[in-house]
Scaffold this motif. Structure first.
Motif, mmCIF file in Angstrom:
data_model
loop_
_atom_site.group_PDB
_atom_site.id
_atom_site.type_symbol
_atom_site.label_atom_id
_atom_site.label_comp_id
_atom_site.label_asym_id
_atom_site.label_seq_id
_atom_site.Cartn_x
_atom_site.Cartn_y
_atom_site.Cartn_z
ATOM 1 N N ALA B 163 0.667 -1.240 0.046
ATOM 2 C CA ALA B 163 -0.031 -0.076 0.031
ATOM 3 C C ALA B 163 0.786 1.149 -0.010
ATOM 4 N N GLY B 170 -3.821 1.658 3.541
ATOM 5 C CA GLY B 170 -3.483 0.280 3.941
ATOM 6 C C GLY B 170 -4.813 -0.371 4.369
ATOM 7 N N ARG B 171 -5.069 -1.634 3.883
ATOM 8 C CA ARG B 171 -6.233 -2.193 4.186
ATOM 9 C C ARG B 171 -6.411 -3.090 5.465
ATOM 10 N N GLY B 172 -5.062 -3.099 6.312
ATOM 11 C CA GLY B 172 -4.764 -4.053 7.314
ATOM 12 C C GLY B 172 -4.400 -5.461 6.650
ATOM 13 N N ILE B 173 -4.238 -5.657 5.641
ATOM 14 C CA ILE B 173 -3.862 -7.049 5.000
ATOM 15 C C ILE B 173 -2.315 -7.065 4.917
ATOM 16 N N ARG B 174 -1.641 -7.994 5.662
ATOM 17 C CA ARG B 174 -0.377 -8.114 5.828
ATOM 18 C C ARG B 174 0.034 -9.278 5.272
#
Lengths: 67, 347, 441
Positions: B163, B170-174
């Motif tokens: 991101a 950021g979508r909180g997807i790691r």
């Protein structure tokens, strides 16, 4: 309500009523102790958990246990 | 050639200003306003422009979404672009709502762009890709270029970066990635420590997210009349594991009758959880699912009734999304079968 | 304490009449080497293979990796674990570099075992695909644990240590190509220039979650479950005082080879005297009860403060509930005024959307992340498999599964596989090799 040994994990994920257990692999009875002692501990902590269900709390609470 | 559809509000859709904010959605063939710039930048053809008034979307959301989805139903498109919405709050909300709905219904990539202070960022950045945009339409070209560049990579299957690198929230997807410079973790750790010691700026590779708050359930008023259920993530199951619950990264759960049981017998129940030493629990499953203690309280009248089943899954490596789904599925049983409260034991 | 490691770079490995090293060529007398392996009557079948980077070979279930070495004074390579209890970390050790002894089960795998691809897309997931490997593939009569998901792998792991020591002996009397010197004076005997630099400790949280003996990392043969945090000279770790255990999803594990070559220790040595004063290592552990976790965190912080540390790096050999030990330790150090950096991996789920560590605290503001254990990996069939491919699906490897409604089985009929990073052999390299990080999307 949640019974857990890892209080920091329970608080991090947002559990509101928490009663501590004694470990991960044996939450409610240490096999190194006598069956009587295990029962006393388990009966007590399950009782605290049941009472906790009736508690009117305003914030995340870790309930105290005696045994 | 790939096809794209663009979403605009009444203002950028050239219907009018604030007085036209109640404008009902229309789908126009071809290019309106910013859709032209998208068409120029994209390696895809913008076939249609959707225009909808911000107030219409804000106050009659369900209707607006339905009308737009219906209008799109017979259109072929590979990507859906909304905005840019800059700092306009109602426009940001509209872009978020429609992107989320289009993504869910048509399974195509959706993109939008907003300024960081647009409330739409907070509302939708977990659900959709929102590019970091400017405050006002002065940033139009720049913001469209950023969206189009990403869209082109997406459409042609090129590698997409994180991101921060791509320029969206950021979508909180790691996910794990290989660093282009291959710099080993030992170097990164020592360098970060030296910076921290000197009081210089450093960037943690795992920023601590804000913790989520869960609403507090109302208390049980009369325990002696209540039906109590017990659930665990400790993986206790009948020894043959009838639901084939996985030992780690579980996606399955089970409920097992304890009708007439005073306690769970070792040898008949066991744990299939791979994340802890099973010796103690296998010998006496009551240390994890305390049927014996619960029965005692039932006999004493402290609780009205112990629910007929206990509920079990495995917590190790299990994703939050799966855990939440399993919890929802359990709740249906609790509600249908008159359970008043649940004690959950985690290991 | 002064440790000299004499390096013998291995450029090629062949089987031959005599086990010897000459000019980069390691020759192994297979029969003699296998006799050393079979000294333990529990080993029922054993063979040796040589695999090189780029070979179309898949290894599974991999249980251990060890660097072949020898101590010139004749003391054991792994004192207390395999051999007499003597001190490690001083004197001269000779090492065959660029190669490792890999221990692979002929049939049976378990939760803690992993997979290595020597070539192709899969090679990037582990450090060991870059090494020339002497592969011991063997079976044992430890039938009591064949069907168990958790395996101690005792016979195989100890056979690997004997084999590594046997191979190392061939360079005992030779002159190494290069000698690395690791030396730190006693903490109170350091000069003023060192005392003026930031004082730094490395905290290692070794895997020790099993309460039954036989699974945890061993420190001089002592189960790390029974350890309170203790001060250790970094040379002891580089010289065989710790061996890897047999518990924890494999990508989070530290092999014995990882301990012998601990990159973060070596990196701190490089900075020693330049930008920091490397005080030493605090060896801590990972526990299964909150009280134990808190105790280890508090004792670690007290030790670090007593030593006068300004900064610390904390490395965690695990994930899941050990994250609570990791965060507790960082918080305790920060509360003691010690600036701390954490070194770990994450479990964000296959979709990447889960909370990265099970416990979080804003005081853990400096973390180096080495990977996501639950990343899904799909790999094509490999020409050759050493071990048994089915073990990935059948035996409960942490990153494999027998079947899945959506993904199907981990091992497909054509030999292609789908797995979680969890089962990549020591894949997240939290010891410090990891070229991976985790980014937000």
């Amino acid at each position: 309500m949640q019974m857990a040994n890892l209080i920091p994990v329970a608080t991090t994920v947002g559990a509101n009523k928490i009663v501590p257990t004694i470990s991960i692999p044996y939450p409610l009875g240490d096999p190194a102790t006598s069956p009587q002692e295990q029962w006393k501990l388990r009966y007590h902590r399950v009782g605290v958990a049941l009472d906790a269900l009736t508690a009117d709390i305003q914030e995340q609470t870790v309930f105290k246990v005696k045994y | 050639m790939k096809k794209a559809i663009v979403y605009l509000n009444q203002f950028f859709g050239q219907i009018g200003g604030e007085d036209k904010a109640d404008f009902a959605p229309v789908l126009k063939e071809g290019l309106v306003g910013p859709a032209q710039e998208f068409n120029r930048r994209l390696e895809a053809e913008v076939t249609h422009t959707v225009i909808c008034g911000d107030n219409y979307m804000g106050s009659r959301e369900e209707e607006a979404v339905q009308q737009i989805l219906d209008a799109l139903a017979d259109k072929e498109f590979d990507i859906f672009l909304a905005g840019p919405a800059f700092q306009a709050g109602r426009y940001g909300n509209a872009c978020g709502v429609i992107c989320k709905a289009v993504k869910q219904r048509f399974k195509v990539p959706v993109l939008t762009s907003m300024h960081v202070e647009n409330p739409g960022v907070e509302m939708f950045s977990k659900d959709i890709v929102i590019f970091k945009g400017g405050r006002s339409a002065a940033a139009m070209r720049k913001n469209i270029k950023a969206m189009a560049t990403y869209a082109n990579k997406l459409l042609s299957g090129q590698e997409l970066f994180d991101a921060q690198t791509e320029g969206y929230f950021g979508r909180g997807i790691r996910h794990q990635v290989w660093r282009p410079d291959q710099k080993p973790a030992a170097d990164r750790a020592v360098e970060m420590l030296l910076k921290k010691l000197k009081g210089e700026a450093f960037v943690s590779e795992l920023p601590i997210p804000e913790l989520e708050k869960v609403a507090i359930a109302p208390p049980v008023t009369d325990l002696s009349q209540a039906t109590i259920a017990f659930a665990t993530s400790g993986g206790i199951v009948p020894k043959e594991n009838p639901d084939r619950i996985q030992s780690a990264s579980a996606t399955r759960w089970g409920r097992y009758s304890i009708k007439g049981l005073e306690r769970l017998a070792g040898g008949e129940y066991k744990t299939i959880h791979a994340g802890y030493d099973p010796t103690a629990v296998d010998a006496d499953p009551n240390v994890c699912v305390p049927v014996d203690a619960l029965r005692a309280y039932e006999r004493e009248g402290k609780i009205g009734k112990l629910h007929e089943y206990f509920y079990s899954t495995v917590g190790t490596g299990t994703t939050q999304a799966e855990a939440a789904r399993m919890g929802q599925e359990m709740i249906e049983y609790f509600q249908n079968e008159g359970v008043d409260a649940v004690v959950l034991l985690s290991t | 304490m002064k440790l000299e490691i004499g390096n013998f770079p291995v450029k090629d490995i062949v089987f031959g009449a005599k086990t010897c090293y000459s000019d980069g060529l390691l020759t192994i007398n297979k029969q003699e080497a296998l006799a050393v392996v079979k000294e333990d009557e529990h080993i029922t079948e054993a063979d040796l293979e040589i695999v090189m980077p780029g070979d179309q070979v898949r290894l599974v279930p991999v249980k251990e990796a060890i660097e072949p070495r020898v101590k010139l004074d004749g003391s054991p390579l792994f004192p207390g674990a395999a051999g007499d209890l003597v001190r490690a970390g001083s004197g001269r050790t000779h090492a065959l570099k660029g190669c490792s002894v890999l221990v692979v089960g002929k049939h049976w795998g378990g939760f803690q075992d992993g997979l290595i691809d020597m070539a192709g897309e899969g090679a990037k997931y582990t450090y060991y695909s870059q090494l020339k490997n002497i592969v011991l593939v063997a079976d044992t009569d430890e039938e009591f644990e064949q069907q168990e998901q958790q395996k101690k792998n005792h016979a195989l792991r100890w056979a690997g240590m004997r084999l590594a020591e046997y191979l190392g002996r061939c360079v005992k009397d030779l002159e190494p190509e290069q000698v690395e010197i690791y030396q730190l004076p006693g903490i109170t005997r350091r000069d003023k220039a060192l005392k003026n630099l930031p004082q730094v400790v490395l905290v290692l949280q070794a895997q020790s979650q099993m309460e039954e003996p036989g699974y945890n990392d061993l420190f001089y043969g002592w189960d790390c479950n029974h350890l309170l945090p203790t001060l250790v000279h970094p040379n002891e770790i580089l010289d065989g005082a710790i061996i890897s255990g047999s518990f924890m999803p494999c990508s989070s594990k530290w092999s014995t080879y990882d301990f012998q070559n601990f990159p973060t220790i070596k990196r701190l040595y490089q900075e020693h005297g330049k930008s920091l004063n490397f005080l030493g290592v605090i060896l801590s552990n990972l526990n299964v009860a909150l009280e134990q976790k808190q105790r280890s965190a508090l004792v670690t912080a007290a030790l670090a403060q007593t030593l006068g540390a300004d900064g610390a790096i904390v490395a965690e050999e695990g994930y899941g509930n050990p994250d609570a030990d990791f965060i507790a330790c960082i918080v305790a150090l920060e509360d003691a005024g010690i600036m701390t950096v954490g070194l770990t991996n994450e479990c964000t789920g296959r979709d990447g959307a889960s909370q990265p560590l099970v416990t979080l605290d804003p005081k853990a503001d400096a973390i180096v992340s080495c990977g996501n254990v639950s990343e899904l990996i799909e790999l094509p069939p490999m020409e050759r498999v050493i071990g048994e491919l089915q073990s990935l699906a059948r035996d409960g490897l942490s990153g494999g599964w027998a079947d899945d409604e959506i993904l199907g089985p981990s091992v497909r009929k054509d030999g292609s596989i789908i797995m979680e990073n969890n089962a990549m052999f020591c894949g997240d390299q939290v010891v410090g090799w990891s070229p991976k990080t985790v980014k937000e999307y």
